[in-house]
Design an enzyme around this catalytic site. Structure first.
Site, PDB file in Angstrom:
ATOM      1  N   LYS A   1      74.246  -0.810  82.124  1.00 47.36           N
ATOM      2  CA  LYS A   1      73.642  -2.026  81.579  1.00 47.36           C
ATOM      3  C   LYS A   1      74.539  -3.208  81.923  1.00 47.36           C
ATOM      4  CE  LYS A   1      70.906  -1.953  77.403  1.00 47.36           C
ATOM      5  NZ  LYS A   1      70.993  -2.032  75.957  1.00 47.36           N
TER       6      LYS A   1
HETATM    7  C1  E4P Z   1      68.162  -2.922  74.438  1.00 49.53           C
HETATM    8  O1  E4P Z   1      68.506  -2.253  75.385  1.00 49.53           O
HETATM    9  C2  E4P Z   1      69.025  -3.371  73.337  1.00 49.53           C
HETATM   10  O2  E4P Z   1      69.949  -2.359  73.034  1.00 49.53           O
HETATM   11  C3  E4P Z   1      68.268  -3.610  72.067  1.00 49.53           C
HETATM   12  O3  E4P Z   1      66.886  -3.429  72.236  1.00 49.53           O
HETATM   13  C4  E4P Z   1      68.644  -4.857  71.335  1.00 49.53           C
HETATM   14  O4  E4P Z   1      67.857  -4.941  70.170  1.00 49.53           O
HETATM   15  P1  E4P Z   1      68.210  -5.929  68.961  1.00 49.53           P
HETATM   16  O5  E4P Z   1      67.755  -7.287  69.350  1.00 49.53           O
HETATM   17  O6  E4P Z   1      67.416  -5.405  67.808  1.00 49.53           O
HETATM   18  O7  E4P Z   1      69.689  -5.851  68.761  1.00 49.53           O
END
Ligand code: E4P
Length: 217
Positions: free
Chosen positions: A84
């Protein structure tokens, strides 16, 4: 549409995998902190062994070289690891290097069509528009997912769209309707997707009638 689990909690992943509906996992530094991982590498390897599908782990480097080094090391942990990388100059540079080495990248913290387009052009395997966080600031997160899906279809990009920052079951419905390839959902949302009051009532009634039919009612 496929479902990934958005968590670093091993118990949640174990329970979700048993349902047979999860084909990947996404983590981020906040989720890892919440889960209290001590040994990052072995936690990721445990998850990969359970899921046997893409598991996104985030780099923390702030420059392209550090990101690439981190990504190469993490990619060696398991064939299922996806790196990521947030949208920024260094991130795009790192993605272009990694994609040439066939290391899969999930472009994260994506909040615009331009960012998604740049990620796809750099060679990201996935882009993750954050639906809930856009909704939080008064923008339409799912409209962005729809725009990205349409743009990638139109130009034939192979990059897959992950609807991320999912907050409730209706987000999953909408993600499926606009053609997201994947929705990554917190465990709580996954369990909310299962239930329906009419199913609960229906199961109770069938059980009751079956007992009556067997002369036990
Ligand atoms: C995606 O890959 C992220 O880990 C995640 O969806 C972030 O979500 P949040 O906005 O609820 O922290």
């Amino acid at each position: 549409m496929r479902l990934y689990l958005d968590t670093a909690d091993i118990d949640q992943i174990r329970r979700a995998v048993k349902l047979g509906v999860i084909s990947g996992v996404t983590t981020n530094p906040s989720l890892v902190y919440k889960a209290g991982w001590k040994d990052y590498r072995s936690a990721v390897q445990d998850i990969c062994a359970m899921v046997k599908g893409p598991v996104s782990v985030e780099v923390l480097g702030q420059d392209a070289r550090t990101m690439v080094d981190e990504a190469r090391a993490m990619a060696a942990w398991s064939e299922h690891v996806v790196i990521k990388i947030p949208v920024c100059d260094a991130g795009l540079e790192a993605i272009s290097v990694l994609s040439r080495e066939s290391i899969k990248v999930n472009l994260t913290l994506c909040f615009s069509l331009n960012q998604a387009l740049l990620g796809a052009l750099a060679g990201a395997a996935f882009v993750s528009p954050f639906v809930g966080r856009l909704d939080d600031v008064g923008e339409d997160g799912m409209a962005l997912v729809a725009d990205i899906v349409a743009c990638f279809d139109r130009y034939g990009f192979g990059t897959q769209v992950i609807a991320a920052s999912i907050r409730h079951p209706l987000h999953c419905v909408a993600a499926a309707q606009v053609g997201a390839h994947i929705a990554t959902v917190p465990y709580a949302v996954l369990t909310q997707m299962i239930g329906h009051p009419l199913t609960t009532v229906g199961i109770a009634r069938f059980l009751e009638d079956a007992q009556k039919a067997a002369g036990k009612g």
